[in-house]
Design a protein around this motif. Sequence first.
Motif, mmCIF file in Angstrom:
data_model
loop_
_atom_site.group_PDB
_atom_site.id
_atom_site.type_symbol
_atom_site.label_atom_id
_atom_site.label_comp_id
_atom_site.label_asym_id
_atom_site.label_seq_id
_atom_site.Cartn_x
_atom_site.Cartn_y
_atom_site.Cartn_z
ATOM 1 N N LEU A 13 0.827 -1.208 0.000
ATOM 2 C CA LEU A 13 0.000 0.000 0.000
ATOM 3 C C LEU A 13 0.864 1.262 0.000
ATOM 4 C CD1 LEU A 13 -2.964 0.904 0.028
ATOM 5 C CD2 LEU A 13 -2.844 0.927 2.529
ATOM 6 N N SER A 14 1.959 1.239 0.769
ATOM 7 C CA SER A 14 2.843 2.409 0.822
ATOM 8 C C SER A 14 3.517 2.641 -0.525
ATOM 9 C CB SER A 14 3.902 2.225 1.912
ATOM 10 O OG SER A 14 4.747 1.126 1.615
ATOM 11 N N LEU A 15 3.903 1.551 -1.217
ATOM 12 C CA LEU A 15 4.491 1.698 -2.547
ATOM 13 C C LEU A 15 3.492 2.308 -3.519
ATOM 14 C CD1 LEU A 15 6.572 -1.583 -3.132
ATOM 15 C CD2 LEU A 15 7.427 0.730 -2.734
ATOM 16 N N GLU A 73 3.052 6.052 -2.861
ATOM 17 C CA GLU A 73 4.184 6.856 -3.318
ATOM 18 C C GLU A 73 4.190 7.028 -4.833
ATOM 19 O OE1 GLU A 73 7.704 5.027 -1.873
ATOM 20 O OE2 GLU A 73 7.224 5.379 0.251
ATOM 21 N N ASP A 74 3.855 5.955 -5.547
ATOM 22 C CA ASP A 74 3.892 5.992 -7.012
ATOM 23 C C ASP A 74 2.710 5.198 -7.562
ATOM 24 O OD1 ASP A 74 4.628 6.351 -9.624
ATOM 25 O OD2 ASP A 74 6.181 4.791 -9.594
ATOM 26 N N PRO A 75 1.515 5.812 -7.656
ATOM 27 C CA PRO A 75 0.317 5.077 -8.094
ATOM 28 C C PRO A 75 0.327 4.784 -9.598
ATOM 29 C CG PRO A 75 -0.219 7.375 -7.684
ATOM 30 C CD PRO A 75 1.206 7.206 -7.286
ATOM 31 N N THR A 76 0.890 3.636 -9.968
ATOM 32 C CA THR A 76 0.911 3.192 -11.361
ATOM 33 C C THR A 76 0.104 1.904 -11.496
ATOM 34 O OG1 THR A 76 2.916 1.867 -11.065
ATOM 35 C CG2 THR A 76 3.214 4.195 -11.657
ATOM 36 N N PHE A 77 0.021 1.435 -12.738
ATOM 37 C CA PHE A 77 -0.704 0.184 -12.986
ATOM 38 C C PHE A 77 -0.046 -0.980 -12.253
ATOM 39 C CE2 PHE A 77 -0.838 -3.761 -15.475
ATOM 40 C CZ PHE A 77 -2.204 -4.020 -15.459
ATOM 41 N N TRP A 78 1.285 -1.036 -12.282
ATOM 42 C CA TRP A 78 1.999 -2.170 -11.683
ATOM 43 C C TRP A 78 1.928 -2.140 -10.156
ATOM 44 C CZ3 TRP A 78 2.582 -5.913 -14.789
ATOM 45 C CH2 TRP A 78 2.804 -5.686 -16.147
ATOM 46 N N GLY A 134 -0.568 -0.959 -8.616
ATOM 47 C CA GLY A 134 -1.953 -1.375 -8.377
ATOM 48 C C GLY A 134 -2.098 -2.887 -8.398
ATOM 49 N N VAL A 135 -1.381 -3.521 -9.334
ATOM 50 C CA VAL A 135 -1.372 -5.002 -9.373
ATOM 51 C C VAL A 135 -0.691 -5.552 -8.130
ATOM 52 C CG1 VAL A 135 -0.462 -7.007 -10.619
ATOM 53 C CG2 VAL A 135 -1.436 -5.074 -11.890
ATOM 54 N N LEU A 136 0.366 -4.868 -7.678
ATOM 55 C CA LEU A 136 1.112 -5.310 -6.496
ATOM 56 C C LEU A 136 0.236 -5.354 -5.249
ATOM 57 C CD1 LEU A 136 3.975 -6.089 -5.512
ATOM 58 C CD2 LEU A 136 4.325 -3.673 -4.950
ATOM 59 N N LEU A 137 -0.825 -4.555 -5.212
ATOM 60 C CA LEU A 137 -1.718 -4.554 -4.049
ATOM 61 C C LEU A 137 -2.365 -5.912 -3.820
ATOM 62 C CD1 LEU A 137 -3.549 -1.101 -4.470
ATOM 63 C CD2 LEU A 137 -1.830 -1.697 -2.757
ATOM 64 N N PHE A 138 -2.555 -6.700 -4.896
ATOM 65 C CA PHE A 138 -3.218 -8.002 -4.770
ATOM 66 C C PHE A 138 -2.246 -9.143 -4.443
ATOM 67 C CE2 PHE A 138 -6.090 -5.480 -7.352
ATOM 68 C CZ PHE A 138 -7.340 -5.793 -6.820
ATOM 69 N N ILE A 139 -0.934 -8.901 -4.627
ATOM 70 C CA ILE A 139 0.056 -9.971 -4.448
ATOM 71 C C ILE A 139 0.092 -10.506 -3.009
ATOM 72 C CG2 ILE A 139 2.493 -10.573 -4.628
ATOM 73 C CD1 ILE A 139 1.046 -10.224 -7.303
ATOM 74 N N PRO A 140 0.094 -9.646 -1.961
ATOM 75 C CA PRO A 140 0.110 -10.198 -0.597
ATOM 76 C C PRO A 140 -1.077 -11.112 -0.304
ATOM 77 C CG PRO A 140 0.669 -7.870 -0.554
ATOM 78 C CD PRO A 140 0.224 -8.161 -1.940
ATOM 79 N N SER A 141 -2.272 -10.743 -0.778
ATOM 80 C CA SER A 141 -3.456 -11.576 -0.539
ATOM 81 C C SER A 141 -3.351 -12.909 -1.263
ATOM 82 C CB SER A 141 -4.717 -10.837 -0.986
ATOM 83 O OG SER A 141 -4.941 -9.685 -0.204
ATOM 84 N N ILE A 142 -2.810 -12.892 -2.482
ATOM 85 C CA ILE A 142 -2.657 -14.145 -3.237
ATOM 86 C C ILE A 142 -1.658 -15.062 -2.543
ATOM 87 C CG2 ILE A 142 -1.836 -15.131 -5.417
ATOM 88 C CD1 ILE A 142 -2.918 -12.618 -6.817
#
Length: 583
Positions: A277-279, A282-287, A289-297
């Motif tokens: 979330l902090s990343l 700091e830099d709201p890009t498409f990637w 945004g995708v990274l937000l789902f990685i911890p849950s997966i």
Amino acid sequence: FAGGPAGSAMQSERFTPLVALELVSDTKEEAITWLLQRIRDKQRNGGDGDGFLSVAECQYIIKHELDTLRAKDESHVPGHTQAKLYPGKSIIRRLLSKGIMVQMFPLHQKEELKRLTFSWYKKVKLSLQPLGKIQCNYEGQALYFGFLEYFTFALIPMALIGVPYYLFDWDDYDKYVIFAVFNLIWCTVILELWKRFSATLAYRWGTLSRKKAFEEPRPGFHGVLGFNPVTGREEPLYPNAKRQLRVYCVSLPFVLLCLYGSLYVMMIYFQMEGWALSLHDEDPTFWTGVLLFIPSIIYAVVIEVLNLIYRYAAEFLTEWENHRLESSYQNHLILKVLVFNFFNCFASLFYIAFVMQDMVLLRQSLATLLITSQILNQFMEAFLPYWLQRRRNKKMMRRVTKMRTQEDKELPIEEQVRLEADMSTYLGTFDDYLELFLLFGYVSLFSCVYPLAAVLVLLNNITEVYSDAFKMCRVFKRPFSDPASNIGVWQLAFEAMSVIAVVTNCALIGMSPQVKAYFPESDMQLILWTVAIEHGLLAVKFILTFLIPDVPKPIQIQLAKLEFESLEALKKKVNTWGMFSVI
């Protein structure tokens, strides 16, 4: 060695085997002769069916007869001095435990299996399962498939309401009160109606009034040889106090330690979530945004791995506790597994909902956990068995081609038995019920904040019907039937989940901005009102449980009529015997 019905079947041109016993290749000839003689002695004393019973019932009776083969005055299995025997010892269990017998399994009836396969899963259709045919072939598993079908249809109202709710209120995370209220009603009503439907199925199949058979000691039970005053036989005895010490001093601390480990993993997940979330901030890009789902997966995959590891540990511990009866073993195993799976799967969602109070993260986490777990389950339960069966089919076809003649005659019985012996062993409905229990939890606890949960579970259940049907008919050996009048301890598990769902949904309603607006000055007053309403709903739920009979009235009348007719028939027999005694 293949065992089947005697009498008319034995006198027919072609013997039809029902149960196969596989012995190791180096079994002594005298042991085989002795075992055959003992089985034939039992058969002469028992009699045979004449077509009144189904094949599954015949196989169940054969298994019971084989399980009750007991040693007389033999000190060991002939030719195998290491396999000690004593009067009353189960012969089959001793042969299995000493590795003399590899396995005992019932055989598929090919023509019946072809008909069942075609009507069950070979043609895609939007209709009911052929539960009657399933019950004839898999009597012990028919209620599970009945429950799977019922649960699938019960999800349709939730899915129909969830889709428009998802489409029109997706951006408004706080408008979930109406859906939560419907959730409360739904999870209570479907379980009450299931008990009535279950009773109807059990009555139709003749198992509703079935009394529990006297339980013999389970195969893994061990202890000091002693005298059982109930059976009048010598059998292993084990002090109950010693077993309770193992349960409360070893198993219980181990379960608590595992729960702590699950909690620790959950905290790591939240740290990963905060980092992602902090990343993104700091830099709201498409990637990002995708990274937000990685911890849950990652967390969803870890949950499945932990559940699997814990399952093996729970089985080992429950076996080590040395329970005498199979029912006691199953109850302790189910309790261990349910507690850990519930905590492992839902603890993070409760934390997000009631500690962090972040409905956006709750919706995202629920969706990711549910979708990831379903993808993993579909791979393990559908695609992997199908791929393995395709490989096995190629090997089987090569063997079948060698065995068949140029006239393409039917496969010999001996080769058919060998082919079925190589199939995987069905381990029971434990994992199937556990999966439905967790899916029911996802839908009933938090689907008000993610209305598509019911849709996803509905689609999962539809594929589950076909994958389970395929596995039962093509992947697994035919299991022995174990007729039941209900789904047993799993009914209590689902009802406990529905109680938790009432509490959870009431708390979510109390946290919603719409409800908080009515109590702008006092949070304590809001909490008291929420608790009062929750207690009232639980009271209504338990009152409904008592008011709605578990068995429908027409079936109650039929059961009473059968009991009356049985008593009348008994009176006539008694009167007839009295007349003969007078004469």
